[in-house]
Design a protein around this motif. Structure first.
Motif, PDB file in Angstrom:
ATOM      1  N   THR A   1       0.819  -1.212   0.000  1.00  0.00           N
ATOM      2  CA  THR A   1       0.000   0.000   0.000  1.00  0.00           C
ATOM      3  C   THR A   1       0.854   1.264   0.000  1.00  0.00           C
ATOM      4  OG1 THR A   1      -0.132  -0.147   2.382  1.00  0.00           O
ATOM      5  CG2 THR A   1      -1.984  -1.042   1.145  1.00  0.00           C
ATOM      6  N   SER A   2       2.125   1.107   0.409  1.00  0.00           N
ATOM      7  CA  SER A   2       2.965   2.288   0.451  1.00  0.00           C
ATOM      8  C   SER A   2       4.429   1.856   0.390  1.00  0.00           C
ATOM      9  CB  SER A   2       2.692   3.048   1.747  1.00  0.00           C
ATOM     10  OG  SER A   2       3.359   4.272   1.737  1.00  0.00           O
ATOM     11  N   GLN A   3       5.286   2.741  -0.088  1.00  0.00           N
ATOM     12  CA  GLN A   3       6.706   2.418  -0.139  1.00  0.00           C
ATOM     13  C   GLN A   3       7.521   3.693  -0.162  1.00  0.00           C
ATOM     14  OE1 GLN A   3       7.917   1.022  -4.214  1.00  0.00           O
ATOM     15  NE2 GLN A   3       5.723   0.801  -4.423  1.00  0.00           N
ATOM     16  N   GLY A   4       8.783   3.576   0.244  1.00  0.00           N
ATOM     17  CA  GLY A   4       9.644   4.757   0.232  1.00  0.00           C
ATOM     18  C   GLY A   4      10.814   4.593   1.168  1.00  0.00           C
ATOM     19  N   THR A   5      11.647   5.631   1.237  1.00  0.00           N
ATOM     20  CA  THR A   5      12.781   5.617   2.165  1.00  0.00           C
ATOM     21  C   THR A   5      12.237   5.818   3.582  1.00  0.00           C
ATOM     22  OG1 THR A   5      13.038   7.983   1.962  1.00  0.00           O
ATOM     23  CG2 THR A   5      14.308   6.628   0.424  1.00  0.00           C
ATOM     24  N   PRO A   6      13.034   5.547   4.617  1.00  0.00           N
ATOM     25  CA  PRO A   6      12.515   5.761   5.978  1.00  0.00           C
ATOM     26  C   PRO A   6      11.968   7.171   6.182  1.00  0.00           C
ATOM     27  CG  PRO A   6      14.569   4.541   6.063  1.00  0.00           C
ATOM     28  CD  PRO A   6      14.359   4.892   4.636  1.00  0.00           C
ATOM     29  N   GLU A   7      12.659   8.153   5.600  1.00  0.00           N
ATOM     30  CA  GLU A   7      12.229   9.537   5.743  1.00  0.00           C
ATOM     31  C   GLU A   7      10.858   9.752   5.093  1.00  0.00           C
ATOM     32  OE1 GLU A   7      14.027  11.185   7.763  1.00  0.00           O
ATOM     33  OE2 GLU A   7      12.564  12.804   7.627  1.00  0.00           O
ATOM     34  N   GLN A   8      10.711   9.184   3.893  1.00  0.00           N
ATOM     35  CA  GLN A   8       9.429   9.322   3.176  1.00  0.00           C
ATOM     36  C   GLN A   8       8.303   8.630   3.938  1.00  0.00           C
ATOM     37  OE1 GLN A   8      10.958   7.655  -0.489  1.00  0.00           O
ATOM     38  NE2 GLN A   8      10.702   9.582  -1.564  1.00  0.00           N
ATOM     39  N   ILE A   9       8.599   7.483   4.534  1.00  0.00           N
ATOM     40  CA  ILE A   9       7.578   6.748   5.287  1.00  0.00           C
ATOM     41  C   ILE A   9       7.184   7.523   6.549  1.00  0.00           C
ATOM     42  CG2 ILE A   9       7.207   4.646   6.697  1.00  0.00           C
ATOM     43  CD1 ILE A   9       6.825   4.038   3.768  1.00  0.00           C
ATOM     44  N   ARG A  10       8.180   8.121   7.205  1.00  0.00           N
ATOM     45  CA  ARG A  10       7.893   8.918   8.416  1.00  0.00           C
ATOM     46  C   ARG A  10       6.952  10.094   8.099  1.00  0.00           C
ATOM     47  NH1 ARG A  10      10.891   7.705  12.912  1.00  0.00           N
ATOM     48  NH2 ARG A  10      12.982   6.912  12.497  1.00  0.00           N
ATOM     49  N   ASN A  11       7.145  10.652   6.927  1.00  0.00           N
ATOM     50  CA  ASN A  11       6.367  11.861   6.576  1.00  0.00           C
ATOM     51  C   ASN A  11       5.157  11.576   5.696  1.00  0.00           C
ATOM     52  OD1 ASN A  11       8.253  13.433   7.965  1.00  0.00           O
ATOM     53  ND2 ASN A  11       9.617  13.401   6.185  1.00  0.00           N
ATOM     54  N   THR A  12       4.842  10.318   5.505  1.00  0.00           N
ATOM     55  CA  THR A  12       3.728   9.999   4.605  1.00  0.00           C
ATOM     56  C   THR A  12       2.386  10.429   5.202  1.00  0.00           C
ATOM     57  OG1 THR A  12       2.676   8.234   3.347  1.00  0.00           O
ATOM     58  CG2 THR A  12       3.416   7.669   5.535  1.00  0.00           C
ATOM     59  N   ASP A  13       1.431  10.684   4.341  1.00  0.00           N
ATOM     60  CA  ASP A  13       0.088  10.995   4.842  1.00  0.00           C
ATOM     61  C   ASP A  13      -0.859   9.801   4.661  1.00  0.00           C
ATOM     62  OD1 ASP A  13       0.092  11.143   2.171  1.00  0.00           O
ATOM     63  OD2 ASP A  13      -0.580  13.241   2.008  1.00  0.00           O
ATOM     64  N   ASN A  14      -0.296   8.649   4.276  1.00  0.00           N
ATOM     65  CA  ASN A  14      -1.096   7.428   4.176  1.00  0.00           C
ATOM     66  C   ASN A  14      -1.570   7.049   5.581  1.00  0.00           C
ATOM     67  OD1 ASN A  14      -1.593   4.529   4.344  1.00  0.00           O
ATOM     68  ND2 ASN A  14      -0.929   4.451   2.212  1.00  0.00           N
ATOM     69  N   LEU A  15      -2.878   6.961   5.772  1.00  0.00           N
ATOM     70  CA  LEU A  15      -3.435   6.783   7.124  1.00  0.00           C
ATOM     71  C   LEU A  15      -3.012   5.466   7.773  1.00  0.00           C
ATOM     72  CD1 LEU A  15      -7.059   8.181   6.678  1.00  0.00           C
ATOM     73  CD2 LEU A  15      -5.149   9.229   7.915  1.00  0.00           C
ATOM     74  N   ALA A  16      -2.985   4.395   6.956  1.00  0.00           N
ATOM     75  CA  ALA A  16      -2.614   3.083   7.502  1.00  0.00           C
ATOM     76  C   ALA A  16      -1.169   3.107   7.976  1.00  0.00           C
ATOM     77  CB  ALA A  16      -2.812   2.002   6.444  1.00  0.00           C
ATOM     78  N   VAL A  17      -0.286   3.715   7.176  1.00  0.00           N
ATOM     79  CA  VAL A  17       1.130   3.787   7.556  1.00  0.00           C
ATOM     80  C   VAL A  17       1.294   4.663   8.795  1.00  0.00           C
ATOM     81  CG1 VAL A  17       3.448   4.433   6.780  1.00  0.00           C
ATOM     82  CG2 VAL A  17       1.838   3.429   5.162  1.00  0.00           C
ATOM     83  N   ARG A  18       0.592   5.752   8.816  1.00  0.00           N
ATOM     84  CA  ARG A  18       0.668   6.664   9.963  1.00  0.00           C
ATOM     85  C   ARG A  18       0.248   5.944  11.254  1.00  0.00           C
ATOM     86  NH1 ARG A  18       3.424  10.138   9.148  1.00  0.00           N
ATOM     87  NH2 ARG A  18       3.784   9.781  11.343  1.00  0.00           N
ATOM     88  N   GLN A  19      -0.858   5.193  11.133  1.00  0.00           N
ATOM     89  CA  GLN A  19      -1.353   4.466  12.313  1.00  0.00           C
ATOM     90  C   GLN A  19      -0.309   3.454  12.780  1.00  0.00           C
ATOM     91  OE1 GLN A  19      -4.720   1.891  11.627  1.00  0.00           O
ATOM     92  NE2 GLN A  19      -4.912   1.381  13.786  1.00  0.00           N
ATOM     93  N   PHE A  20       0.325   2.768  11.821  1.00  0.00           N
ATOM     94  CA  PHE A  20       1.320   1.745  12.155  1.00  0.00           C
ATOM     95  C   PHE A  20       2.563   2.383  12.787  1.00  0.00           C
ATOM     96  CE2 PHE A  20       4.668  -1.322  11.178  1.00  0.00           C
ATOM     97  CZ  PHE A  20       4.054  -2.511  11.541  1.00  0.00           C
TER      98      PHE A  20
END
Lengths: 260, 282
Positions: free
Chosen positions: B235-254
């Motif tokens: 559902t989402s991918q990226g560098t650690p920095e990109q993942i930290r700053n993502t606005d994807n709700l599932a990733v944010r919750q995790f």
């Protein structure tokens, strides 16, 4: 109509399960046979298996053989006495042990002692991902674990049966000659006269080797199909002992009909 | 965040990929797919994390990469071999170039530490025993456990067993390493040491490393790229920095460890809990 389907399904399921079980075992046997050229060269693994399944079973086999021999001596003496043929005791004991009791009881004891251990070992290895780890390390578990156990079983069971027979004959000698005062010359000479090396001894050895192969195959198969839980492994060991005992007894009838 | 991650931090990184997964679907039952149309590429020499909630298909993905299972649709290419169509014998051969660290180590319990680490070397090489001894000592030293050769797995702590398993999986210097939950159940010291070891070994051997993990802090320190999975799909991918700053709700919750969000914490029970306690249901 639904009731009819239910009845057919209820009757058919055990047959379907049996076919699946037999198919799974045959598949494993074929894999083992293809692994034999590799595994037969790994003598250290085969010797280890013979030690664990064979050497460590010596005490139970020898003690069981001794008691079975004593019972044979006692029953044989009492029965033969009615016909005035107590001198035949040595012959009766030897033939009973070499042809039937030795191979069959050894195989059943082997299944209880070593077979259940093999199932538990493989079942637990599966539960703790050791089998998977071996496979991921590019080592076939069939070649590395199963085939050496199979070869070990084929070698160990005839040797254990020979020990069982020896202990049994000594047991019947002890009861017949030492306790019941039968002439020891008659005991041994009757045995020597009636036992044929090829007909009785070799056929007994063949039976034992077949039983060894069957029991080991059942044990490793049950280990592989065991559910990776404590209850699953426990059920698998029980199935190994029950299936082995029934298979050995059924196979004994077929082999006896073919051999004698 | 495109599908082919463009990590710029590893200077010796080559252009080819160690793992290419294309449109893979897999399920143990026909009607219950675990992986749904998954595609990803992992560059050689990179450290990649696969993250997501429990049961989202992360470990299944590792099993596909190691060739233990085959996809129902799509293709899996590992070390330039399409293993989806490869016979099992060839997959077994290819696995000599891979290593895998299992969640609980999976050490062979009837073998000593030495025999465990030397296992692959004895099975796949004709090296003399004296040389195998030296290699085992080197591997054990690399994980900080030189001197434990004669110990049995039962005598080791969980963290030690995991490090021995790491030494074992590294014995043949594999080109591709897979780590299944390498940080689970470790104390903070073992956890940091394990993360440092994975990073050090990966860089030293120019090894591709795939981590299946829940541990955000430790993995974010060492990974180059992250694939985030939910319900069998990426559902989402990226560098650690990109993942930290993502606005994807599932990733944010995790990442933030929130109870409320797209990931359901409670089992979707068919009965109402309050009514159940009141004896509403017979």
């Amino acid at each position: 109509m639904n009731k009819m389907i239910y009845i057919i399904a209820t009757i058919g399921k055990p047959f379907a399960d049996l076919i699946l079980y037999a198919g799974g075992m045959l598949n494993l046997l074929i894999e083992i046979i293809f692994s034999l050229p590799y595994s037969i060269l790994r003598l250290n693994l085969i010797l280890k298996e013979i030690y664990f399944s064979g050497v460590k079973s010596i005490v139970i086999i020898a003690v069981s053989g001794w008691f079975v021999g004593m019972v044979l001596g006692l029953q044989g003496y009492n029965t033969l006495e009615r016909f005035g043929s107590v001198t035949m005791l040595g012959s009766v004991a030897a033939l009973s042990l070499l042809r039937e009791l030795g191979p069959v009881l050894t195989a059943i004891l082997f299944a209880s002692r070593a077979g259940s251990g093999m199932t538990a070992e493989i079942g637990l290895m599966k539960a703790t991902e050791q089998i998977e780890a071996m496979s991921v390390m590019a080592v076939s578990p069939i070649k590395r674990i199963v085939a050496p156990k199979f070869i070990g079983g084929i070698i160990a069971v005839p040797l254990l049966a020979a020990l069982f027979n020896t202990a049994g004959i000594i047991g019947s000698y002890f009861v017949g000659v030492t306790l019941l005062r039968l002439d020891q010359g008659s005991f041994w000479s009757q045995m020597q006269d009636s036992v044929d090396l090829h007909y009785d001894v070799i056929n007994g050895v063949i039976k034992s080797a077949v039983f060894g192969a069957v029991v080991t195959l059942i044990a490793v198969y049950q280990g592989f199909v065991a559910k990776p839980t404590a209850e699953g492994v426990s059920n698998a060991t029980t199935k190994t002992v029950v299936s082995s005992a029934l298979t050995v007894l059924a196979l004994d009838f077929i082999l006896t009909a073919l051999m004698f | 965040m495109d599908n082919q991650h463009d990590v710029k931090i590893v200077t010796h990184m080559q252009n080819d990929y160690s793992v290419i997964i294309e449109n893979v679907t897999f399920g143990y039952d026909e009607d219950r797919p675990i992986l749904k149309n998954v595609s990803l590429k992992i560059r050689q020499g990179s450290i990649v994390a696969i993250m997501g909630g429990s049961g989202c298909g992360k470990t299944t993905l590792l099993r596909l990469i190691s060739g233990q299972i085959k996809p129902q649709t799509g293709s899996v290419t590992v070390l330039n071999h399409n293993i989806s169509s490869m016979p099992n014998r060839d997959i077994l051969h290819l696995r000599k170039r891979m290593g895998m660290l299992f969640q609980f180590g999976a050490l062979f319990t009837d073998m000593s530490v030495y025999e465990n680490v030397a296992f692959s070397l004895k099975e796949h090489t004709n090296l003399p025993e004296c040389l195998i001894k030296k290699i085992v000592a080197m591997k054990l030293n690399a994980v900080g456990l030189f001197g434990t050769e004669n110990m049995m797995p039962q005598e080791l702590s969980g963290g030690m067993a995991r490090r021995i398993a790491l030494a074992r999986s590294m014995a043949l210097d594999p080109e591709l390493m897979m780590y299944d939950e390498p940080f689970t159940g470790l104390d903070p010291i073992s956890l940091n040491v394990s993360a440092m070891l994975i990073n050090k070994l990966s860089n030293a051997l120019n090894q591709t490393s795939i981590l299946v993990t829940h541990d955000i802090e430790s993995s974010f320190k060492i990974v180059d790229y992250i694939y985030f999975m939910a319900d069998g799909a990426i559902t989402s991918q990226g560098t650690p920095e990109q993942i930290r700053n993502t606005d994807n709700l599932a990733v944010r919750q995790f990442v933030d460890g929130e109870i409320n969000g797209p990931f359901r914490f409670d089992y979707p029970a068919k009965l109402d809990y309050s009514k159940y306690l009141e004896g509403y249901y017979k």
